[in-house]
Design a protein around this motif. Sequence first.
Motif, PDB file in Angstrom:
ATOM      1  N   HIS A  29       0.965  -1.151   0.013  1.00 11.25           N
ATOM      2  CA  HIS A  29       0.314  -0.009  -0.105  1.00 11.25           C
ATOM      3  C   HIS A  29       0.848   1.177   0.064  1.00 11.25           C
ATOM      4  O   HIS A  29       0.430   2.253  -0.607  1.00 11.25           O
ATOM      5  N   ASP A  49       3.764   1.438  -1.108  1.00  7.16           N
ATOM      6  CA  ASP A  49       4.560   1.703  -2.071  1.00  7.16           C
ATOM      7  C   ASP A  49       4.410   2.931  -3.151  1.00  7.16           C
ATOM      8  O   ASP A  49       5.218   3.608  -3.748  1.00  7.16           O
ATOM      9  N   ARG A  50       3.193   3.431  -3.249  1.00  8.13           N
ATOM     10  CA  ARG A  50       2.702   4.530  -4.390  1.00  8.13           C
ATOM     11  C   ARG A  50       3.253   5.662  -3.696  1.00  8.13           C
ATOM     12  O   ARG A  50       3.506   6.699  -4.615  1.00  8.13           O
ATOM     13  N   ASP A  83      -0.041  12.061  -0.625  1.00  7.53           N
ATOM     14  CA  ASP A  83      -1.391  11.865  -1.208  1.00  7.53           C
ATOM     15  C   ASP A  83      -1.848  13.290  -1.453  1.00  7.53           C
ATOM     16  O   ASP A  83      -1.403  14.322  -1.105  1.00  7.53           O
ATOM     17  N   GLU A 107      -5.022  12.206  -9.341  1.00  6.56           N
ATOM     18  CA  GLU A 107      -4.502  11.276 -10.207  1.00  6.56           C
ATOM     19  C   GLU A 107      -4.635  11.367 -11.679  1.00  6.56           C
ATOM     20  O   GLU A 107      -3.846  10.944 -12.607  1.00  6.56           O
ATOM     21  N   ARG A 116       2.545   9.272 -11.154  1.00  3.01           N
ATOM     22  CA  ARG A 116       2.888   9.551  -9.800  1.00  3.01           C
ATOM     23  C   ARG A 116       2.662   8.454  -9.035  1.00  3.01           C
ATOM     24  O   ARG A 116       3.469   8.112  -8.000  1.00  3.01           O
ATOM     25  N   TYR A 117       1.387   7.910  -9.075  1.00  5.65           N
ATOM     26  CA  TYR A 117       1.033   6.582  -8.170  1.00  5.65           C
ATOM     27  C   TYR A 117       0.919   5.313  -8.966  1.00  5.65           C
ATOM     28  O   TYR A 117       0.985   4.448  -8.104  1.00  5.65           O
ATOM     29  N   GLN A 118       0.998   5.466  -9.990  1.00  6.57           N
ATOM     30  CA  GLN A 118       0.984   3.938 -10.642  1.00  6.57           C
ATOM     31  C   GLN A 118       2.513   3.543 -10.999  1.00  6.57           C
ATOM     32  O   GLN A 118       2.733   2.154 -11.119  1.00  6.57           O
ATOM     33  N   SER A 119       3.499   4.024 -10.931  1.00  3.66           N
ATOM     34  CA  SER A 119       4.680   3.856 -11.304  1.00  3.66           C
ATOM     35  C   SER A 119       5.354   2.588 -10.414  1.00  3.66           C
ATOM     36  O   SER A 119       5.950   1.962 -10.830  1.00  3.66           O
ATOM     37  N   ALA A 120       4.883   2.780  -9.194  1.00  2.13           N
ATOM     38  CA  ALA A 120       5.076   1.666  -8.137  1.00  2.13           C
ATOM     39  C   ALA A 120       4.981   0.132  -8.605  1.00  2.13           C
ATOM     40  O   ALA A 120       5.746  -0.606  -8.293  1.00  2.13           O
ATOM     41  N   THR A 121       3.792   0.265  -9.268  1.00  2.00           N
ATOM     42  CA  THR A 121       3.501  -1.350  -9.917  1.00  2.00           C
ATOM     43  C   THR A 121       4.143  -1.919 -11.135  1.00  2.00           C
ATOM     44  O   THR A 121       4.147  -2.946 -11.382  1.00  2.00           O
ATOM     45  N   HIS A 160       8.219  12.740 -12.710  1.00  7.79           N
ATOM     46  CA  HIS A 160       7.184  12.034 -13.120  1.00  7.79           C
ATOM     47  C   HIS A 160       6.590  12.209 -14.545  1.00  7.79           C
ATOM     48  O   HIS A 160       6.469  13.279 -14.738  1.00  7.79           O
TER      49      HIS A 160
END
Length: 548
Positions: A75, A77-78, A86, A90, A96-101, A321
């Motif tokens: 959780h 990681d993002r 936060d 988005e 910004r928040y998708q790259s961790a996946t 980003h």
Amino acid sequence: MEVKKMEKPVDVKRWSRVASAVLAAVVMTAPPLVILLGGRNFGAPGVWIQTAVSSLRQGTSSTNDLPLHQRTPRHDDRLLGGLLVDGFDERSCHSRYQSATYRRNPGRRPSLYLVSKLRRHEALQRRCGPGTPAYSNALEQLKSGESVVSPECRYIVSLPYQGLGNRILAAASAFLYALLTDRVLLLDPSDGMDGLFCEPFPGATWLLPPGFPLQGYATFTNDTAETYGNRLRNKVIGAGAGASPPAFAYVYLHSDASGHDKSFFWDEGQALLRRIQWLVMRTDNYVVPGLFLADTFRAELEKMFPERDAVFHHLGRYLFHPNNHVWGLVARYHDAYLAGAARLVGVQVRVFGAQPNSPELLAQITSCTQKHRLLPEVLATGEPAESGAKSKLAVLVTSLKPWYQEKLKSMYWEHAAANGEVVSVHQPSHEEYQRFGVGSHDRKAWAEIYLLSLADELVTTSQSTFGYVAQGLAGVRPWVMYKPADNGTVTVPDPPCGRAASMEPCFFAAPNYNLWKKQWLDTSTVVPHLKSCADFPWGGLMLVGRNE
């Protein structure tokens, strides 16, 4: 190209019986787990059986042991361990928040002190940045040409220069200086930087708005009278100068900066610059190692970065980003060609437009990657590949030329890999020539840097800022291909490559003279975690970790 004779084949039938027994045991004890981890990869039972057994032994499975397309990020990681916050829309910045996946390497965790500094700086950008009364007042003061003894807010305008890798490293350097000196960072958008990245600061901008009152600010050189070095040389500031500082100064830290310009890196220079409200910094370099030379900054830097070899790693992941257009290029290419691989190896080949295709450079690439087991050796023509489950290896090549990727691709098509891996070789683009100031070229370059940064292992070209950015974002020490000796012959260097001492970029034009003490010195000996760059030993300076 290394060619191996086929070794004794594995007893596939015997392995199949063992695998079936293990599978049956796992299914009987934890069927939901098997469905979760193996449901999408029935073609490689060995991989998901191993993962399931490991997870039973440990209690939970490590997402980094899974093929990329099966991973679910933690959780936190993002937010990269608190590096990010936060609250952003988005939809305005998917990466910004998708790259961790997409990342195989979770990266280093930032220090709590760095996280607190970033939060304070974000508040400073909101309080003093464009669109605020404080910014309007500061602009009026600048137009008047008069200085302020104790300004409410101070500013640094960054003018990144040269290719995209240089510009990213220059912007990161200016940001760290802004953090250290409590200045608002404003990035000049004239070189296309506004078309590549998302805004990094919540509720504020880092882009310099149109109408900046300094005429010709974007084109100043080391001959401009208002540079810090020339003002110092002409006694406009410093000893013998008047009591009132100028309203602004240009900080020229390009590769041809003078000794007066480079006095910026010592405490006495910082004492002078602290009194000037507006600074405009022009550089094509990663000047961060030079900031460690000033006693004024060192203690603060060591608190922010207890791991000295992770400075750009944190700054880069915080600042840069890809905007939605570039992120689309990254995500679509990754999902189409790279996502299903058990291993991803990035190979960055820096060539210049006029350079012909080089069999020697190709030999250097294959020698380096096979010697260090990044890529497998190949069997002789006609030798059959190993039977049984196959592990997939994806190789991402980035280069202005397509020839190197085509040769690697042909090698693994015409010959089976000696270790049984299935090897695919990919290259997103081949622009042939570097095109300065062309938006589409920069967007492809940024997408390819980011794709490289998703690799498990990296091979980069000596002295390449493109490679420096990729390795810093990835958080890995690359294998660096050495430059051939300049002795009139064309030979493959021996050894062909070596492991970099650090994932940090090299500062190509580090100071070697302390103007204030009238002293020549080797700056790689000033601080324990600074050393000469292996790929730029004549004047280069880099940060290394404690064990290097």
